[in-house]
Scaffold this motif. Structure first.
Motif, PDB file in Angstrom:
ATOM      1  N   LEU A 754       0.852  -1.195   0.000  1.00  0.00           N
ATOM      2  CA  LEU A 754       0.000   0.000   0.000  1.00  0.00           C
ATOM      3  C   LEU A 754       0.883   1.239   0.000  1.00  0.00           C
ATOM      4  O   LEU A 754       1.798   1.361   0.800  1.00  0.00           O
ATOM      5  CB  LEU A 754      -0.897   0.006   1.236  1.00  0.00           C
ATOM      6  N   SER A 755       0.640   2.166  -0.911  1.00  0.00           N
ATOM      7  CA  SER A 755       1.489   3.356  -1.019  1.00  0.00           C
ATOM      8  C   SER A 755       0.670   4.521  -1.528  1.00  0.00           C
ATOM      9  O   SER A 755      -0.376   4.334  -2.146  1.00  0.00           O
ATOM     10  CB  SER A 755       2.670   3.086  -1.957  1.00  0.00           C
ATOM     11  N   ALA A 756       1.162   5.718  -1.241  1.00  0.00           N
ATOM     12  CA  ALA A 756       0.436   6.910  -1.690  1.00  0.00           C
ATOM     13  C   ALA A 756       1.300   8.149  -1.572  1.00  0.00           C
ATOM     14  O   ALA A 756       2.326   8.160  -0.890  1.00  0.00           O
ATOM     15  CB  ALA A 756      -0.845   7.105  -0.897  1.00  0.00           C
ATOM     16  N   SER A 757       0.878   9.180  -2.257  1.00  0.00           N
ATOM     17  CA  SER A 757       1.509  10.498  -2.117  1.00  0.00           C
ATOM     18  C   SER A 757       0.430  11.559  -2.230  1.00  0.00           C
ATOM     19  O   SER A 757      -0.565  11.383  -2.942  1.00  0.00           O
ATOM     20  CB  SER A 757       2.582  10.721  -3.188  1.00  0.00           C
ATOM     21  N   LEU A 758       0.629  12.641  -1.506  1.00  0.00           N
ATOM     22  CA  LEU A 758      -0.300  13.771  -1.506  1.00  0.00           C
ATOM     23  C   LEU A 758       0.530  15.033  -1.708  1.00  0.00           C
ATOM     24  O   LEU A 758       1.419  15.317  -0.913  1.00  0.00           O
ATOM     25  CB  LEU A 758      -1.055  13.823  -0.178  1.00  0.00           C
ATOM     26  N   ASP A 759       0.254  15.766  -2.793  1.00  0.00           N
ATOM     27  CA  ASP A 759       1.077  16.937  -3.139  1.00  0.00           C
ATOM     28  C   ASP A 759       0.207  18.148  -3.415  1.00  0.00           C
ATOM     29  O   ASP A 759      -0.760  18.075  -4.190  1.00  0.00           O
ATOM     30  CB  ASP A 759       1.931  16.643  -4.374  1.00  0.00           C
ATOM     31  N   TYR A 760       0.576  19.248  -2.796  1.00  0.00           N
ATOM     32  CA  TYR A 760      -0.037  20.552  -3.080  1.00  0.00           C
ATOM     33  C   TYR A 760       0.883  21.313  -4.033  1.00  0.00           C
ATOM     34  O   TYR A 760       2.112  21.254  -3.922  1.00  0.00           O
ATOM     35  CB  TYR A 760      -0.209  21.347  -1.793  1.00  0.00           C
ATOM     36  N   TYR A 761       0.293  22.029  -4.985  1.00  0.00           N
ATOM     37  CA  TYR A 761       1.080  22.841  -5.904  1.00  0.00           C
ATOM     38  C   TYR A 761       0.432  24.209  -6.074  1.00  0.00           C
ATOM     39  O   TYR A 761      -0.789  24.370  -5.938  1.00  0.00           O
ATOM     40  CB  TYR A 761       1.221  22.159  -7.273  1.00  0.00           C
ATOM     41  N   SER A 762       1.259  25.187  -6.368  1.00  0.00           N
ATOM     42  CA  SER A 762       0.785  26.537  -6.669  1.00  0.00           C
ATOM     43  C   SER A 762       1.707  27.124  -7.723  1.00  0.00           C
ATOM     44  O   SER A 762       2.932  27.131  -7.547  1.00  0.00           O
ATOM     45  CB  SER A 762       0.788  27.407  -5.415  1.00  0.00           C
ATOM     46  N   ILE A 763       1.145  27.588  -8.832  1.00  0.00           N
ATOM     47  CA  ILE A 763       1.924  28.152  -9.932  1.00  0.00           C
ATOM     48  C   ILE A 763       1.361  29.535 -10.257  1.00  0.00           C
ATOM     49  O   ILE A 763       0.152  29.691 -10.441  1.00  0.00           O
ATOM     50  CB  ILE A 763       1.854  27.268 -11.194  1.00  0.00           C
ATOM     51  N   GLU A 764       2.232  30.513 -10.323  1.00  0.00           N
ATOM     52  CA  GLU A 764       1.829  31.862 -10.705  1.00  0.00           C
ATOM     53  C   GLU A 764       2.762  32.361 -11.804  1.00  0.00           C
ATOM     54  O   GLU A 764       3.981  32.420 -11.615  1.00  0.00           O
ATOM     55  CB  GLU A 764       1.870  32.819  -9.524  1.00  0.00           C
ATOM     56  N   ILE A 765       2.187  32.697 -12.957  1.00  0.00           N
ATOM     57  CA  ILE A 765       2.957  33.166 -14.101  1.00  0.00           C
ATOM     58  C   ILE A 765       2.680  34.647 -14.298  1.00  0.00           C
ATOM     59  O   ILE A 765       1.514  35.068 -14.349  1.00  0.00           O
ATOM     60  CB  ILE A 765       2.588  32.404 -15.391  1.00  0.00           C
ATOM     61  N   GLU A 766       3.718  35.427 -14.426  1.00  0.00           N
ATOM     62  CA  GLU A 766       3.599  36.855 -14.703  1.00  0.00           C
ATOM     63  C   GLU A 766       4.187  37.157 -16.078  1.00  0.00           C
ATOM     64  O   GLU A 766       4.941  36.364 -16.643  1.00  0.00           O
ATOM     65  CB  GLU A 766       4.310  37.669 -13.625  1.00  0.00           C
ATOM     66  N   ASN A 767       3.810  38.312 -16.588  1.00  0.00           N
ATOM     67  CA  ASN A 767       4.286  38.710 -17.919  1.00  0.00           C
ATOM     68  C   ASN A 767       3.811  37.718 -18.979  1.00  0.00           C
ATOM     69  O   ASN A 767       4.523  37.430 -19.938  1.00  0.00           O
ATOM     70  CB  ASN A 767       5.810  38.804 -17.933  1.00  0.00           C
ATOM     71  N   VAL A 768       2.617  37.190 -18.775  1.00  0.00           N
ATOM     72  CA  VAL A 768       2.094  36.135 -19.638  1.00  0.00           C
ATOM     73  C   VAL A 768       2.026  36.616 -21.086  1.00  0.00           C
ATOM     74  O   VAL A 768       1.496  37.690 -21.380  1.00  0.00           O
ATOM     75  CB  VAL A 768       0.694  35.693 -19.159  1.00  0.00           C
TER      76      VAL A 768
END
Length: 986
Positions: A754-768
């Motif tokens: 039994l295995s698992a992973s939990l990941d939070y991400y946040s991406i902010e792009i400027e000058n799009v």
């Protein structure tokens, strides 16, 4: 340092708090899959330049393998990748308009394919488009060992284009023996047949010091028309019809009593389109008054009494694009000694695909000015024209040219990529080196039929005899009248364009132990790269001629008030030729630093630092960097995360593409949404709280006071111009991640796997790098987002388009690229794997059960049109164009069973509920179930088969949808389908 919102802080805290629950369940890391690359069993981790003995990914990573690919029954790899929550289906094999010519591009985190970097064995795949995006159709599926996807910025490791992340396709370059693979698939409607045949031969030589492999594949996919499915048979509503129509100039309207008396409707607007029945009578598109269906027109499905008439353009468009592909891949390596190994590979690909659009529409700026003296003008129309203040003036004529057939584009691709290098151990040290050179080239010849020469049609219309002296019978546009072969040849055009993309890379890396710390070895990788991308688009002369609008001349040779122009061709979009290149020199380094080890609650704590400096010929110097942590609290329990600053330099197309014609969609006016022309009296803007201010702005923009209170616009598209910008700067993105991983330490047969992973991400792009779409311009101009509260005609959004002085319709929408707004996205990924042997848990000896679940939760997806503008959260919405699909929840769950030579797998694909952007309508969550299995008959032969979309779930539909009343990339549009395959190994 970027601060987190309260919502994000709460989420991060909850993840840490959830640690106790995860450990008690014995959850393990699901992504601990490895790639052996050297004699000492070092591991190359996608997203890092450092090979290490113990695979520890400090970034969120998801892996699929060859068995996962086979289970889909697809002949293209994007089918599986787009099922994963990390990917947003974009333009693909089911994308007819727009189309990338049969290409399959990957879109991580809904940040568009140009921000997703595709690698093959850790090296860049040659891009296929001017925006730098790559076509994964080029990758030999039969040799794919696995695909590792890092989501989040990876520019420090790989350079530009890796803002959203990296998809690394790892191929089997150590093949021995011979293998034949064949697969056949078909839908239960007996269409959409797919076939794939592969032969692979490889083996060792020179006393096992060398290995060579070659794989040859041929795959095909048959077309499916929209008309073959009930949900798409009537689609693509358009106001431009084969019967032709007139739109009267608002400055020279016919007498209202004459027109309204003819139709018996005292409220009928004079600004809409009026079509021509075959008996010479006139019908109004508004309310479909006096419309008389013609037996010759088979696709007029949008007509219902009392509603606006529209023509069904979608029936003969492609629902699934046909493709025929040959793919050859070969690789070889030879070990001279422990210090030197030569290696190389070659990828060759030739494939054809096609696109089918409805017959050419010529309307508005691509339409015509018909003289009032044209001999084919029917009597009823003549009465309207004679009632105008200036009866001798020309009038706007729109027409769809069905006699020429559909607009057909044939794409012929020729691709190759060559790589050669040397790697090995630095003599008398533990350091290793790798030096390689790579060259790739993609050539695409596009042949278009169905285009119409506007100047030729205008010549026929202006001729005193209607063109009869020019070609047999002349040209009668008033109704669905047959056009002679001679006239079709006179007005039709076939065009041919050639697109060439080239990429050259020279790279050298050096890695090894720098020194020791109390917690372990400090590993370092340094390198340099030279890269050059070239792009050339050779337009057909007929498509490249973009002419200014000129006055239309009447019978007396003087301007009569109308204008002609914009482009010479109606049909496929016109664009001028372009040729350019960009090169860069990169210097990069990475260090893996063991900070602490063997302490209470700190089994190990590692810090990874990375930095890259890039000097571009186009924009100058840029910097990317990263800092990641990998904290193993106790055996099997890990926290990972970090920060990445990623950059993306503007592509060649974004820099140098000249302004070309496009026809962006604006939707239809409605009381419940902001679509269509805001000046349309039937729409939300003209009936809202600020309707008086909207009316005044419409007048200021040029709509005539004579029609302002009856003005309607019945099409869902307008014309515009889009192109590149040599002053573009790089995009920058900040990516944060925080993850919790546990690898089970239990010996219990219930939990050991039994295995698992939990990941939070946040991406902010400027000058799009983006453009202000005409929809956004209209919304901004008319204060839809609160950015023009004074309804000022000089507002910057209002300057993005013009209005036709003849009738007030929107024209010349400017959608050129610039560094504009901000784009943000955040969410959580969960992956769980579990397996048991039935006999070990008290069951019969019937084999092994395995479960894999990948779940994505989208916390936010915000963007602003321009910097400082209003942020719009699109989480949980779907829009009317590709790549703008943002379900809050998306998941892929697989349950497998294996016993001896038999395996069986069922998959559950789920796309969450979404609201149609700009409305209150909701599309329900959609569930698809697939079933597949295999049987190893003996050591040589195995067979497999399966059923996809087992329950024949139809796609969610809405009008107009992205295409065919749905989003054909997000939803399964083929229905139930079957596949069988055979593999023989010798």
């Amino acid at each position: 340092m970027k601060s987190l919102s309260k919502r994000e802080q709460l989420l991060a805290t909850s993840m840490i708090a959830g640690f106790t629950m995860l450990t008690s369940a014995g959850i393990a890391q699901a992504q601990e899959q490895t790639e052996e690359t050297t004699e000492v069993s070092q591991i190359v981790v996608t997203g890092s330049r450092i090979a290490r003995q113990d695979y520890k990914s400090s970034s969120p990573i998801v892996t699929v393998d060859a068995q996962d690919i086979q289970a889909t029954g697809s002949v293209t790899i994007d089918s599986l990748m787009n099922d994963l929550p990390q990917f947003t289906p974009s333009i693909s094999s089911t994308s007819n308009n727009p189309s990338n010519g049969g290409q399959a591009n990957l879109d991580l985190r809904s940040l568009t394919p140009k921000r997703t970097l595709v690698l093959v064995n850790g090296r860049r795949l040659v891009p296929s488009n001017s925006d730098g995006s790559a076509d994964v159709n080029l990758i030999p599926a039969a040799l794919i060992r696995n695909v590792e996807t890092i989501s989040g910025g990876a520019s420090a490791a790989y350079g530009s284009d890796a803002i959203a992340g990296v998809a690394n396709f790892i191929l089997n370059d150590q093949f021995e023996g011979a293998q034949i693979d064949a697969q056949y698939g078909v839908t239960d409607r007996s269409d959409g047949t797919t076939q794939s045949y592969t032969m692979t031969v490889g083996g060792n030589f020179a006393d096992d010091r060398g290995n060579a492999v070659i794989s040859i594949n041929r795959s095909t996919r048959d077309l499916i028309f929209n008309s073959a499915r009930e949900f798409s048979a009537i689609s693509g509503a358009s106001g431009t019809t084969p019967m032709g129509s007139v739109v009267f100039d608002s400055t020279n309207l016919p007498d209202a009593d004459v027109v309204r008396g003819y139709f018996g409707d005292s409220d009928l607007s004079l600004t809409g389109a009026f079509g021509f029945n075959n008996d010479g009578s006139i019908f109004s598109h508004a309310k479909a008054l006096n419309f008389k269906p013609s037996d010759g027109i088979q696709y007029t499905g949008f007509y219902t009494p009392g509603s606006t008439y529209a023509f069904n353009t979608g029936a003969l468009n492609y629902l699934s694009l046909p493709m025929e592909r040959w793919n050859v891949y070969s690789s070889a390596k030879y070990t001279l000694n422990e210090n030197v190994e030569f290696y190389g590979d070659a990828l060759f690909n030739q494939y054809t695909a096609s696109q089918e659009l409805a017959a050419t529409p010529a309307a508005s700026t691509t339409g015509f000015r018909a003289p009032s003296t044209n001999p084919f003008i029917p009597a009823d129309l003549k009465a309207f024209l004679d009632s105008r203040a200036n009866p001798n003036s020309s009038f706007q004529l729109n027409k769809r040219f069905t006699d020429l057939g559909g607009r057909h584009a044939e794409y012929d691709y020729s691709v190759y990529q060559l790589t050669g290098g040397v790697r090995g151990q630095v003599p008398h040290s533990s350091w290793t080196y790798d030096l390689y050179a790579q060259y790739g080239r993609v050539s695409n010849i596009e042949t278009q039929t169905g285009n119409v020469s506007r100047s030729a049609v205008q010549t026929l219309l202006d001729a005193a005899d209607g063109g009869a002296s020019i070609c047999e019978g002349g040209f009668n546009p008033f109704g669905e009248n047959a056009v002679s072969a001679e006239c079709l040849n006179y007005i039709g055009r076939t065009s041919r364009t050639v697109t060439t993309v080239e990429q050259s890379v020279i790279e050298g890396t050096l890695q090894g132990k720098a020194f020791d710390l109390p917690a372990g070895e400090v590993l370092v990788a340094i390198g340099a790269q030279y890269r050059e991308n070239g792009y050339e688009y050779a337009s057909d002369p007929s498509l490249a001629r973009i002419n200014p609008k000129t006055p239309h001349l009447g019978a007396d040779g003087l301007p009569d008030g109308g204008t002609i122009g914009g482009v010479e061709i109606a049909g496929f979009n016109a664009a001028d030729s372009v040729n350019g290149s960009v090169n860069s020199i990169d210097l990069f380094g990475e260090a893996l630093i063991p900070v602490l080890a063997n302490l209470p609650f700190i089994q190990s704590l590692d810090l990874t630092l990375g930095y890259r400096y890039s000097d571009y010929s186009s924009i100058g110097g840029t910097q990317a960097y990263r800092a990641d942590i990998d904290w193993e609290i106790v055996n099997g329990v890990r926290v990972r995360g970090g920060f990445n600053r990623a950059v993306r330099a503007p592509s060649i197309g974004e820099l140098y593409s000249p302004a070309g014609v496009n026809f962006p969609a604006i939707g239809n006016a409605s009381l419940t949404s902001g679509g269509g022309d805001p000046c349309d009296v039937t729409g939300m803007y003209r009936n809202g709280a600020d309707k008086d201010k909207v009316r005044s702005l419409c007048l200021a923009q040029g709509i005539s006071s004579a029609v302002i209170d009856t003005y309607t616009f019945e099409n869902d598209q307008t014309n515009g111009w889009s192109g590149g910008n040599i002053d573009l700067e790089e995009e920058t993105a900040d990516t944060w991640s925080l993850g919790l991983v546990y690898q089970s330490q239990f010996q219990s047969p219930w939990f050991s796997r039994l295995s698992a992973s939990l990941d939070y991400y946040s991406i902010e792009i400027e000058n799009v790098i983006s453009s202000i779409s005409i929809s956004d311009a209209l919304s901004g101009c008319f204060n839809g987002t609160g950015e023009n509260p004074n309804y000022d005609a000089s507002n910057s959004y209002c300057q993005q388009f013009s209005r036709d002085p003849n009738n007030g319709n929107i024209i010349d929408a400017i959608e050129n690229l610039d560094n504009l707004g901000v784009l943000k996205t955040s969410g959580v990924d969960l992956q769980v794997d579990w397996g048991i042997d039935l006999i070990d848990v008290g069951g019969p000896d019937w084999g092994t059960i395995g479960v894999n679940a990948v779940v994505g939760w989208l916390g936010s997806r915000e963007d602003s049109v321009v910097a400082g503008g209003a942020m719009i959260d699109r989480m949980g919405t779907i829009a009317d164009d590709f790549g703008n699909t943002f379900p809050e929840w998306k998941s892929l769950v697989s349950v497998s069973w294996a016993h001896g030579p038999f395996t069986a797998t069922t998959r559950w694909r789920r796309v969450g509920e979404m609201t149609i952007y700009g409305s209150e309508d909701t599309l329900d969550a959609t569930n698809y179930f697939d079933l597949s299995g295999s049987w190893n008959i003996n050591d040589v032969v195995s067979v497999r088969g399966g059923v996809n979309n087992l329950l024949d779930q139809e796609p969610r539909t809405w009008n107009p949808g992205v295409q065919a009343n749905t989003d054909p990339s997000t939803y399964d549009i083929l229905g139930r389908r079957y596949f069988v395959g055979l593999t023989a190994k010798f």
